[in-house]
Design an enzyme around this catalytic site. Structure first.
Site, PDB file in Angstrom:
ATOM      1  CB  SER A  24      -8.044   3.818   2.937  1.00  0.00           C
ATOM      2  OG  SER A  24      -7.187   3.149   3.853  1.00  0.00           O
TER       3      SER A  24
ATOM      4  CE  LYS B 149      -3.875   2.051   2.626  1.00  0.00           C
ATOM      5  NZ  LYS B 149      -4.752   1.902   3.809  1.00  0.00           N
TER       6      LYS B 149
ATOM      7  CB  SER C 276      -8.403   1.089   5.855  1.00  0.00           C
ATOM      8  OG  SER C 276      -9.080   2.317   5.819  1.00  0.00           O
TER       9      SER C 276
END
Lengths: 483, 478, 96
Positions: free
Chosen positions: A151, A76, A175
Site C-alpha cells: 500500500s 505516507k 506494504s
C-alpha cells in the site's frame, strides 16, 4: 542535487555546498513537475516545507544539526500530521485535518527533517497496487502502465522518481517491501514494536509497523535510527535501546549463514524474478556468505491466516469511522442507522468494504473458533517455522514478490489474485519479524526486489547485509528513464 | 403454585482514579461537555490505549477483599457494537480471562441469619459517554467526558432469592468498595449502579426460568422496587398462560414499572476478540502483595472486633461500622474519653448521626470532632450535667459556641447536686401547689411526676434527677 | 462451507453498519465466498493443542501511573467534527 542519497545530502549540507531551503525548493519543483504523471502525493506541503527547511538551516548555523537536519522526506498519508490533512487514501478522511502528530512524525520533526508532503496509498493501507486509493492510482516511474505496488505505493514511487530522497511507509502484509521491490528502492519493515504506532492510522494492529523507504540501506539506517524507539503512548512498543544502525553497516559478511526457504522458490515465481534473485545470492556468496536451503513448511498458510487476522482487526479498528466526531458524514441522515450505514458506505471503497465484511463475518457468533482462533493457531505455527529457521541461519533470503510490477488494472477486479502477490511478505508480519527489500535487477524494464528476513530486532543485521551488497552493485543507483 | 425468585446482579463500580483507564484525561464529574475527552477517549484515528496502574491495583484489592482468585494473567477484549456514546465502535472490557474470579461475600438477612453470596467474577472495563436527549433541532447531543472512565463490573452468582436480598447484597458491596477506597460510592452520579437479572421458577424446580435483565438501576430503592415489580410481572404473565422472553428492560421510577427496551432488542453479536492494542495483563506476587498491604480492616472484621472489644451488640456494631469514617470517629471518641464504649456508641449513633443527617454533612466536616464529643460525655459521666442538658450542650457545640465546658459555664448548666439547694426548690414547689400536694397525700400517686416536672422546671433542668426523685419521695410523704 | 449469498452479505453489512447498493451485493457475495474459500485452506492443518498467538511479541501489558496528562482541546477537536452544538456532538435522535 535531487539525485543524491540522504547520506550524500547530509554530507553536502554539512559541507555548506547547498542549503536545505535550496534543496527543498528544487525537490518541490520536481514534485510539481512529476506528480501529475505519478500521482504519488495526495497533499503537497510546500509552505510548511520551506519553513521547516529554513528552520533546519538556522539550526545548522547554530551548530545544532544532526545527520537528518534539513533532509526532505515525505510521509505516507497514514501518519497523522498536526494541522495537515491526513486522508489515509480514503474519502472517509478526505477532509480530516489531524489534530496531533504521529510519534514517527514527531521524532523525524525533532531530527529536523523537512516534510514535502503526504504520499498516496491504498485506502487504509489495504491493497497491493495502490489502486484502491480514493485519490486514484499511483504510477510506477519505471513504467507508467505499471502499478507501483502497495500500500505504500506513493512513497515508493516518489523515492524511485527522485522526488524525495526518503519517505515513511507502513507494512501490514508487505506494504513497504512489495512497493519497494516494484519501484526498485530499499524499504525496511522493522520488528513489530520497534517503531511506535501512535498516530499511525491502524489497519491491523497486531501486524502494522512503520518503517523507512529510501534508495539505499544506508539511508534506511539513518531514517530508522530517528524513527525507532520506545514510546510510552504505545503499549505494544518495545522499551529497548536503539542501536547505531549506521555504525553496523560495514560489518563483513564472511560466514554469514543465509537461509533460502524452498517454499519461496517454487511454483508461481516468475522466471526473470527468480534469475535476478539467484544472481543476487551468487553475489552474496562472493561476499563470503553461505547460502543453505531451509524449509518454512507452513508458508502456504500465511495468506489464509492473514486474511482472517487482518480483516478481523480492521473490521473493529475501522468501526470508529462513523460520521459522528470526524470524517465523512452522509447528507441528511434520516436516523441513526442511516447515519452510520450511509456515512460508512459512502466513505469506504470496495476493498475496505470487502475486508470489513470478511472480518465481521470471521468474528461473528458461531464462526470465531473456525476462523479467528484457527488463524491465531496457524500464526503460531508460522512463527515457530521462523524460530526453528533462525536456529540454523542468520538471515533468510528470497524474492520479495513473485513477479515484477504488474499492469494497472490487471488484478484490480480479482481480489484473490491480488492477495497472492503478497505471498512472500505476509508471513513476516504474522511472526512480527523484520524484513527488508532491496533492488537486485530487472524483469524487462521493471525492477526486482530481494527480500531479507531477520530475527527479532536484527534490523542492524539486515541493513548491514543489504548495504554490503549495495557497495558492490549499482541496482539502487539506476534511475527510471524520464526522471 | 409457589414461585421462587432467582436474582443475579451485575454491579458497576466506578474506580476512584484521577485519570481514565486508558488515557490521561481527568475523570472528575460534572464539567462542561467534552472538555475531558482527549484524543484517546474520542477514538481519534491512530490513538492507542495504555492501562492505568491504579485501576489494576484497585481491582486486585477488591478481589482480595472478597477472597477471590486473582488472575495472574488476564486479557482485555473488544466488545464490538455501534452506539453514539461509544466512540471507537467497541468497548474495551475483559471477557474470557477476567482479573478477579470466584469470590464471595456474606449478607445479613432480616431473620438475623446470614447468607453467603457467590461472586462469579469481577472484570475491568471502560465506561461509555452520555447521550443527552434534550432536543437539539431534533438531534441528540453526545458528551464523551465519561467515556473511558474505569469500571469494575462485579457479577454475582444467581444466589439471591428476593428483592430484599438483592438490596442487602448491593449495600454490602457498596460498603465494601467505599471501605476499600476504590469507589466513591456516589450513586446519584452513577459511580455505583447495577443491572439485575431476574427470573422466577416453580419452587423446587432445579431449572432456572427465562430471565429479564433490568438495566441501570442507580439507587437501592429502585433496585428493590424494580425487582419486586418484575417478579410480580413475570408471575402474572406465566399464571395467565404467557411466557417470559429474555430481554433487556428499563425501570421507570415515575411509574414504578419496568418496560421492554424495544429497538435495542435486535440480536447482539458483539464479536469479542482480544484487543491487539493491549498486551496480556500479567501480575506477579509482588504486585498482589503490595495491594494486600493496602487493605484496610474490612467491615465484617471490624464489626466482630467492635462486639468483642467494646462489648457492643451486633446491631450497634453494624451501625457503627457502616462506614470507615463513622467507625473511626467512634473509636477516637472512646479513646479520648478513655472508656464508656456504650455511652459513646449511644451518642455517636444518636445525636451525632442525627445532626450529620439533618445538615447533610460528612464526618470530615462535622463541627464537633471526637475529642469535643468526648469532652461532653465526660461531663455526663462525672455528673456535671444530666443527659438531657447534654443534648442542649451538644446542640450549642454543633452551632459553634465552643467546647462543652465553656458552654456549661456560660449557660450555667452545671447540675445542682447540693442536697440543701434541691430541698429548697422542693419546698418552694410544695408551697406553691397546695392542692396537688393534698391530692397526692390523699393517694393520687400519679402526681409524683408532676412534682418532679415542677422541680426540674424551677431548677431550669439543672437539679440532679436522681436526687430530686429521692428527696421528693421523702418530702412528699410529709 | 457453502458460498455466501446476498442475504448473508446484507446481514454482515448490517452488523458492520455498511450500506451496500443492491446492485453491488452479488459481487460482494462472490468476493466474500472466494476469500472464505481461500481462508479455509487453514483447515488442511490440524492445530489441536496449538496455543493461539494473539501477538507477535511475548510481552506483558505495561502500566502507566495514574496521572492527569491531558488538557482540554475540545475546540480543536470539534473544529473537524461534522456537527456540534454547545460542545456536544450531534447525531440523529437516540431512542432508548
Amino acid at each position: 542535487m535531487h539525485d543524491k542519497t540522504i547520506a550524500q545530502i547530509s554530507a553536502g549540507l554539512a559541507a555548506g555546498e547547498f542549503s536545505s531551503e535550496e534543496l527543498t525548493r528544487a525537490l518541490l519543483e520536481r514534485v510539481e513537475q512529476f506528480n501529475p504523471q505519478l500521482n504519488a502525493f495526495i497533499t503537497i506541503t510546500a509552505g510548511s516545507a520551506l519553513a521547516q527547511a529554513r528552520a533546519a538551516d538556522r539550526r545548522r548555523q547554530q551548530g545544532e544539526a544532526v545527520p537528518l537536519t534539513g533532509i526532505p522526506i515525505a510521509h505516507k498519508d497514514i501518519f497523522c500530521t498536526d494541522g495537515i490533512r491526513t486522508s489515509c487514501g480514503s474519502r472517509m478522511l478526505d477532509r480530516f485535518i489531524a489534530p496531533y502528530n504521529a510519534t514517527v512524525v514527531e521524532k523525524l520533526n525533532a531530527a529536523g527533517t523537512v516534510m514535502l508532503g503526504k504520499t498516496n496509498m491504498d485506502e487504509f493501507a489495504m491493497g497491493s497496487s495502490n489502486e484502491t486509493s480514493f485519490y486514484g492510482p499511483v504510477r510506477n516511474p519505471w513504467d507508467l502502465d505499471a502499478v507501483p505496488g502497495g500500500s505504500s505505493g506513493g512513497s515508493a514511487a516518489a523515492v524511485a522518481a527522485r522526488l524525495t530522497p526518503g519517505a515513511t511507509g507502513t507494512d501490514t502484509g508487505g506494504s513497504i517491501r512489495q512497493p519497494a521491490a516494484l519501484c526498485g528502492i530499499t524499504g525496511l519493515k522493522p520488528t513489530y514494536g520497534r517503531v511506535s504506532r501512535w498516530g499511525m492510522i491502524a489497519y491491523a494492529s497486531s501486524l502494522d509497523q512503520g518503517g523507512p523507504m529510501a534508495r539505499t540501506a544506508e539511508d534506511c539506517a539513518l531514517l530508522l535510527g530517528a524513527m525507532a524507539g520506545f514510546d510510552p503512548r504505545d503499549s505494544t512498543c518495545v522499551d529497548r535501546a536503539v542501536p547505531d544502525y549506521v555504525a553496523a553497516l560495514n560489518q563483513p559478511l564472511a560466514g554469514l549463514k543465509i537461509g533460502l526457504p524452498k517454499e519461496y522458490f517454487g511454483e508461481g515465481l516468475d522466471r526473470q524474478v527468480a534469475q535476478a534473485v539467484e544472481a543476487a545470492i551468487a553475489e552474496y556468496r562472493k561476499l563470503g556468505a553461505e547460502p543453505v536451503e531451509i524449509s518454512l513448511p507452513n508458508s502456504q498458510l500465511a495468506i489464509p491466516a492473514y486474511y482472517v487476522v487482518a480483516p478481523a482487526e480492521c473490521s473493529s479498528n475501522l468501526a470508529r469511522f462513523d460520521g459522528v466526531r470526524y470524517g465523512h458524514r452522509c447528507e441528511n441522515p434520516k436516523d441513526l442507522l442511516d447515519l452510520y450505514t450511509r456515512s460508512r458506505g459512502e466513505g469506504f471503497g470496495a476493498e475496505v468494504t470487502r475486508r470489513i465484511l470478511v472480518g465481521t463475518f470471521a468474528l461473528s457468533a458461531g464462526y470465531y473458533d473456525a476462523y479467528y482462533l484457527k488463524a491465531q493457531q496457524i500464526r503460531r505455527l508460522i512463527s515457530d517455522d521462523f524460530r526453528r529457521a533462525f536456529e540454523q541461519v542468520d538471515v533468510i533470503m528470497g524474492p520479495t514478490s513473485p513477479t515484477a510490477a504488474f499492469n494497472l488494472g490487471e488484478k484490480a477486479d480479482d481480489p484473490i489474485t491480488m492477495y497472492l502477490s503478497d505471498i512472500y511478505t505476509i508471513a513476516v508480519n504474522l511472526a512480527g519479524l523484520p524484513g527488508l527489500s532491496l533492488p537486485v535487477g530487472f524483469a524487462g524494464q521493471r525492477p526486482v526486489g530481494l527480500q531479507l528476513i531477520g530475527n527479532y530486532f536484527a534490523e542492524d543485521r539486515l541493513l548491514n547485509v543489504a548495504h554490503r551488497y549495495q557497495q558492490v552493485t549499482d541496482w539502487h543507483e539506476r534511475v527510471p528513464a524520464g526522471f | 403454585m409457589k414461585w421462587e425468585t432467582v436474582i443475579g446482579l451485575e454491579i458497576h463500580a466506578q474506580l476512584a482514579t484521577k485519570s481514565k483507564i486508558f488515557s490521561g484525561a481527568s475523570t472528575s464529574y460534572g464539567v462542561e461537555p467534552n472538555t475531558q475527552a482527549c484524543a484517546i477517549d474520542l477514538g481519534m484515528p491512530g490513538v492507542l490505549p495504555v492501562l492505568n496502574r491504579d485501576v489494576v491495583r484497585m481491582a486486585v484489592m477488591f478481589g482480595l477483599a472478597i477472597g477471590a482468585e486473582i488472575a495472574r494473567r488476564s486479557v482485555f477484549a473488544r466488545k464490538n457494537y455501534f452506539y453514539p456514546d461509544l466512540p471507537k465502535g467497541y468497548q474495551i472490557s475483559q471477557y474470557e480471562l477476567p482479573i478477579v474470579q470466584k469470590g464471595q461475600t456474606a449478607i445479613d438477612l432480616e431473620d438475623g441469619s446470614s447468607k453467603v453470596v457467590g461472586i462469579t467474577r469481577a472484570h475491568l472495563e471502560e465506561d461509555a459517554g452520555k447521550s443527552l436527549h434534550e432536543d437539539f433541532q431534533g438531534q441528540s447531543g453526545i458528551d464523551l467526558n465519561r467515556a473511558g472512565t474505569p469500571l469494575l463490573e462485579i457479577v454475582s452468582e444467581p444466589d439471591l432469592r428476593s428483592a430484599k436480598e438483592a438490596v442487602a447484597y448491593m449495600k454490602k458491596l457498596h460498603q465494601l468498595v467505599v471501605y476499600l477506597g476504590i469507589c466513591d460510592g456516589n450513586m446519584q452520579e452513577g459511580s455505583f449502579r447495577c443491572d439485575a437479572n431476574v427470573s422466577v421458577r416453580p419452587k423446587g424446580d432445579p431449572k432456572f426460568g427465562t430471565r429479564a435483565e433490568i438495566k441501570n438501576l442507580n439507587s437501592f430503592r429502585f433496585v428493590e422496587r424494580a425487582i419486586e415489580f418484575e417478579i410480580e410481572r413475570q408471575i402474572d404473565l406465566i399464571e395467565s398462560g404467557g411466557t417470559v422472553v429474555q430481554e433487556t428492560r428499563l425501570y421507570d421510577p415515575d411509574k414504578g414499572e419496568t418496560r421492554s427496551m424495544r429497538g435495542k432488542e435486535e440480536a447482539n453479536d458483539y464479536r469479542y476478540f482480544p484487543d491487539p492494542d493491549l498486551l496480556p495483563l500479567v501480575l506477579d506476587e509482588a504486585f498482589i502483595n503490595a495491594a494486600r498491604t493496602e487493605l484496610p480492616e474490612l467491615p465484617d472484621a471490624k464489626k466482630q472486633r467492635f462486639m468483642e472489644q467494646y462489648g457492643l451488640s451486633g446491631y450497634d456494631a453494624s451501625v457503627l461500622t457502616v462506614s470507615r469514617d463513622l467507625a473511626g470517629y467512634y473509636e477516637a471518641t472512646v479513646a479520648a474519653l478513655g472508656g464508656e464504649p456504650k455511652l459513646c456508641a449511644n451518642w455517636v449513633m444518636g445525636d451525632f448521626s442525627a445532626f450529620l443527617n439533618k445538615d447533610n454533612r460528612d464526618i470530615a466536616d462535622s463541627p464537633v470532632d471526637s475529642v469535643r464529643l468526648a469532652g461532653l460525655l465526660r461531663r455526663i459521666e462525672d455528673r456535671t450535667i444530666s443527659g438531657k442538658i447534654a443534648k442542649e450542650v451538644f446542640e450549642a457545640m454543633w452551632a459553634g459556641e465552643g467546647d462543652a465546658d465553656a458552654i456549661i459555664e456560660k449557660r450555667s448548666l452545671r447540675q445542682i447536686t447540693d442536697t440543701s439547694a434541691i430541698e429548697k426548690v422542693i419546698d418552694d414547689v410544695m408551697a406553691g401547689n397546695p392542692d396537688q400536694l393534698a391530692q397526692y397525700r390523699a393517694g393520687k400517686d400519679k402526681l409524683f411526676g408532676f412534682f418532679v416536672g415542677q422541680v426540674m422546671k424551677l431548677s431550669k433542668g439543672k437539679a440532679n434527677p436522681q436526687q430530686v426523685n429521692e428527696l421528693l419521695m421523702e418530702k412528699l410523704k410529709g | 462451507m457453502t458460498p455466501l449469498g446476498t442475504a448473508e452479505v446484507a446481514k454482515i453489512a448490517h452488523l458492520a453498519r455498511l450500506a451496500i447498493r443492491e446492485e453491488d451485493a452479488p459481487a460482494y457475495a462472490s468476493n466474500l465466498s472466494a476469500i472464505l474459500e481461500l481462508v479455509e485452506q487453514m483447515n488442511a492443518v490440524d492445530t489441536t493443542g496449538v496455543t493461539p498467538m494473539a501477538h507477535p511479541l511475548d510481552m506483558a501489558q505495561r502500566l502507566r501511573p495514574d496521572e492527569i496528562s491531558e488538557t482540554n482541546y475540545r475546540d480543536y477537536f470539534q473544529a473537524i467534527a461534522p456537527r456540534t452544538e454547545a460542545g456536544l456532538y450531534l447525531v440523529p435522535k437516540v431512542i432508548e
